[in-house]
Scaffold this motif. Structure first.
Motif, short mmCIF file in Angstrom:
data_model
loop_
_atom_site.label_atom_id
_atom_site.label_comp_id
_atom_site.label_asym_id
_atom_site.label_seq_id
_atom_site.Cartn_x
_atom_site.Cartn_y
_atom_site.Cartn_z
N ALA A 29 0.84 -1.20 0.00
CA ALA A 29 0.00 0.00 0.00
C ALA A 29 0.87 1.25 0.00
O ALA A 29 0.62 2.20 -0.75
CB ALA A 29 -0.93 -0.02 1.21
N LEU A 31 3.90 1.58 -1.08
CA LEU A 31 4.58 1.72 -2.37
C LEU A 31 3.63 2.28 -3.42
O LEU A 31 3.99 3.18 -4.19
CB LEU A 31 5.09 0.34 -2.80
CG LEU A 31 6.18 0.32 -3.84
CD1 LEU A 31 7.32 1.25 -3.44
CD2 LEU A 31 6.72 -1.09 -3.99
N ARG A 32 2.40 1.76 -3.44
CA ARG A 32 1.40 2.26 -4.38
C ARG A 32 1.18 3.76 -4.16
O ARG A 32 1.09 4.55 -5.11
CB ARG A 32 0.10 1.49 -4.19
CG ARG A 32 -1.08 2.05 -4.94
CD ARG A 32 -0.98 1.79 -6.43
NE ARG A 32 -1.16 0.40 -6.73
CZ ARG A 32 -2.36 -0.19 -6.93
NH1 ARG A 32 -3.44 0.52 -6.87
NH2 ARG A 32 -2.42 -1.47 -7.20
N LEU A 33 1.10 4.16 -2.89
CA LEU A 33 0.88 5.58 -2.59
C LEU A 33 2.08 6.41 -3.02
O LEU A 33 1.93 7.49 -3.59
CB LEU A 33 0.64 5.75 -1.09
CG LEU A 33 -0.69 5.22 -0.56
CD1 LEU A 33 -0.70 5.16 0.95
CD2 LEU A 33 -1.83 6.10 -1.06
N LEU A 34 3.29 5.88 -2.78
CA LEU A 34 4.50 6.63 -3.10
C LEU A 34 4.66 6.83 -4.60
O LEU A 34 5.33 7.76 -5.05
CB LEU A 34 5.73 5.90 -2.55
CG LEU A 34 5.94 6.02 -1.05
CD1 LEU A 34 6.99 5.06 -0.57
CD2 LEU A 34 6.32 7.45 -0.69
N MET A 35 4.05 5.93 -5.38
CA MET A 35 4.14 6.06 -6.83
C MET A 35 3.37 7.29 -7.31
O MET A 35 3.67 7.85 -8.36
CB MET A 35 3.53 4.82 -7.51
CG MET A 35 4.20 3.53 -7.13
SD MET A 35 5.60 3.20 -8.21
CE MET A 35 6.00 1.53 -7.71
N PRO A 37 2.31 10.41 -5.41
CA PRO A 37 2.15 11.27 -4.23
C PRO A 37 1.07 12.32 -4.40
O PRO A 37 0.28 12.55 -3.49
CB PRO A 37 3.54 11.90 -4.05
CG PRO A 37 4.29 11.61 -5.30
CD PRO A 37 3.66 10.42 -5.93
N MET A 41 -1.54 10.06 -2.47
CA MET A 41 -1.03 10.15 -1.11
C MET A 41 -1.53 11.40 -0.40
O MET A 41 -2.06 11.32 0.70
CB MET A 41 0.48 10.20 -1.20
CG MET A 41 1.13 9.63 -0.02
SD MET A 41 2.69 8.99 -0.53
CE MET A 41 3.31 8.50 1.06
N LEU A 42 -1.37 12.57 -1.05
CA LEU A 42 -1.79 13.80 -0.39
C LEU A 42 -3.31 13.85 -0.21
O LEU A 42 -3.78 14.27 0.85
CB LEU A 42 -1.26 15.02 -1.16
CG LEU A 42 0.26 15.18 -1.05
CD1 LEU A 42 0.75 16.36 -1.88
CD2 LEU A 42 0.69 15.35 0.40
N PRO A 43 -4.12 13.39 -1.21
CA PRO A 43 -5.56 13.36 -0.96
C PRO A 43 -5.94 12.48 0.24
O PRO A 43 -6.82 12.84 1.02
CB PRO A 43 -6.13 12.77 -2.26
CG PRO A 43 -5.14 13.12 -3.30
CD PRO A 43 -3.80 13.08 -2.62
N LEU A 44 -5.26 11.34 0.40
CA LEU A 44 -5.56 10.48 1.54
C LEU A 44 -5.17 11.17 2.85
O LEU A 44 -5.92 11.13 3.84
CB LEU A 44 -4.84 9.14 1.40
CG LEU A 44 -5.06 8.12 2.52
CD1 LEU A 44 -6.54 7.84 2.72
CD2 LEU A 44 -4.32 6.83 2.24
N ALA A 45 -4.01 11.82 2.84
CA ALA A 45 -3.59 12.56 4.04
C ALA A 45 -4.62 13.62 4.39
O ALA A 45 -4.99 13.79 5.56
CB ALA A 45 -2.21 13.20 3.81
N GLU A 46 -5.11 14.32 3.36
CA GLU A 46 -6.08 15.38 3.60
C GLU A 46 -7.41 14.81 4.10
O GLU A 46 -8.04 15.37 5.01
CB GLU A 46 -6.28 16.17 2.29
CG GLU A 46 -7.09 17.43 2.44
CD GLU A 46 -6.73 18.22 3.69
OE1 GLU A 46 -5.53 18.39 3.97
OE2 GLU A 46 -7.67 18.65 4.38
N ALA A 47 -7.84 13.67 3.52
CA ALA A 47 -9.10 13.05 3.94
C ALA A 47 -9.01 12.61 5.40
O ALA A 47 -9.97 12.75 6.17
CB ALA A 47 -9.43 11.86 3.05
N LEU A 48 -7.85 12.09 5.79
CA LEU A 48 -7.67 11.66 7.18
C LEU A 48 -7.74 12.85 8.12
O LEU A 48 -8.42 12.82 9.14
CB LEU A 48 -6.30 10.96 7.33
CG LEU A 48 -6.21 9.55 6.78
CD1 LEU A 48 -4.76 9.14 6.64
CD2 LEU A 48 -6.93 8.58 7.70
#
Lengths: 195, 195
Positions: A29, A31-35, A37, A41-48
């Motif tokens: 997971a 690695l997929r996010l790092l591909m 960002p 990745m940033l949308p997930l960080a923001e949603a959290l």
């Protein structure tokens, strides 16, 4: 020496703590996010962050929602005289997904357990008893386990003297369930409760 | 009507896109996070943001790391004359976890595939050929699939004229592997390559 020790290892460790993700899938997971960002990745960080800031426990029923009282409790269409008691928020969500209940809820926050040392004070029992004085019916939708049955029994004994009707979920064969994969207890209960 | 439509539904939808998490487990994960916004949710949001901001693709080998060149490429102890070619970053991480390789890496970013339309231009082939001119040996650690073998064959043909030694991973029975659960291809290859 492992590369990316700092931020990536930290991220994997946090992801691996999520239920359903082990260390191996946390790595995939991450690695997929790092591909991606920017788009992942940033949308997930923001949603959290936004969920952490906006979601609160409902002061009436203990549901988790961005409103307080929650969207169920503050919906005038819902029948406040019919309270469905559940063990946890996930049960409330499951019943909402099924569109199965027109009343309100009360999240207990667990079940009584002598083993785990969970007494009535650890659960949201007192607030339920207060709410029940103005209710017509309380449905005990607790898990069909020993702890669930014990909790339902305890709650029924505390609720019934107040004059409120106390009901429980029907037990039986699940819709679409094949008989030969069901456990003996369910089969016996379904047979006994035949109608 | 489902409660928490906005921030929670959005979070669940993003979590469900992670490999290994379906919608059901995404819901469980979201709920677990919502139970502990301060100790679980915000730290994860912060870890995602910090990793997204700090992790970059290594300009030498395409590894993902918070340093560029990455911690492998910039480690003076690593043998830059020995390049291990892998399909993806997850393979690089797996080899690093095994402490199996003392040289450096080159992440191709995929394998050749006529079906998927992946040609040499889509992969990091040209940078590999440039790096190989200063290397002693290139180890092709590509997957044991048709695409992996095709890619290894193609790379060997391009690399060998430059005078660099081209080797491949040994194939055979995995350590600790029971013979009776192995596929026929692996068994036949292991028997043929007996020593």
């Amino acid at each position: 020496m492992r590369p990316n020790v700092d931020p990536v290892e930290h991220l994997i460790a946090l992801l691996a703590k999520l239920p359903g993700l082990g260390r191996r899938s946390a790595r995939r997971a991450a690695l997929r996010l790092l591909m991606d960002p920017e788009t992942r990745m940033l949308p997930l960080a923001e949603a959290l962050r936004s969920a952490a800031e906006s979601v609160k426990k409902c002061r009436v029923c203990n549901n988790l929602d961005s409103r307080d009282p929650c969207s169920v409790c503050s919906d005038p269409e819902r029948d406040a005289g019919l309270i469905c008691v559940v063990e946890g928020v996930s049960d409330l969500w499951a019943l909402e997904r099924a569109h199965a209940h027109q009343g309100t809820y009360h999240v207990l926050g667990g079940t009584l357990s002598a083993l785990a040392g969970t007494g009535p004070e650890e659960l949201s029992v007192a607030p339920l008893l207060r709410r029940a004085t103005e209710a017509r019916e309380v449905i005990l939708a607790l898990p069909a386990t020993v702890e669930g049955a014990t909790t339902a029994h305890y709650l029924a004994e505390r609720l019934e003297p107040g004059g409120v009707a106390v009901t429980r979920l029907a037990q039986g064969v699940p819709i679409g369930g094949a008989l030969d994969v069901l456990d003996d207890g369910t089969l016996a209960a379904a047979l006994k409760a035949r109608r």
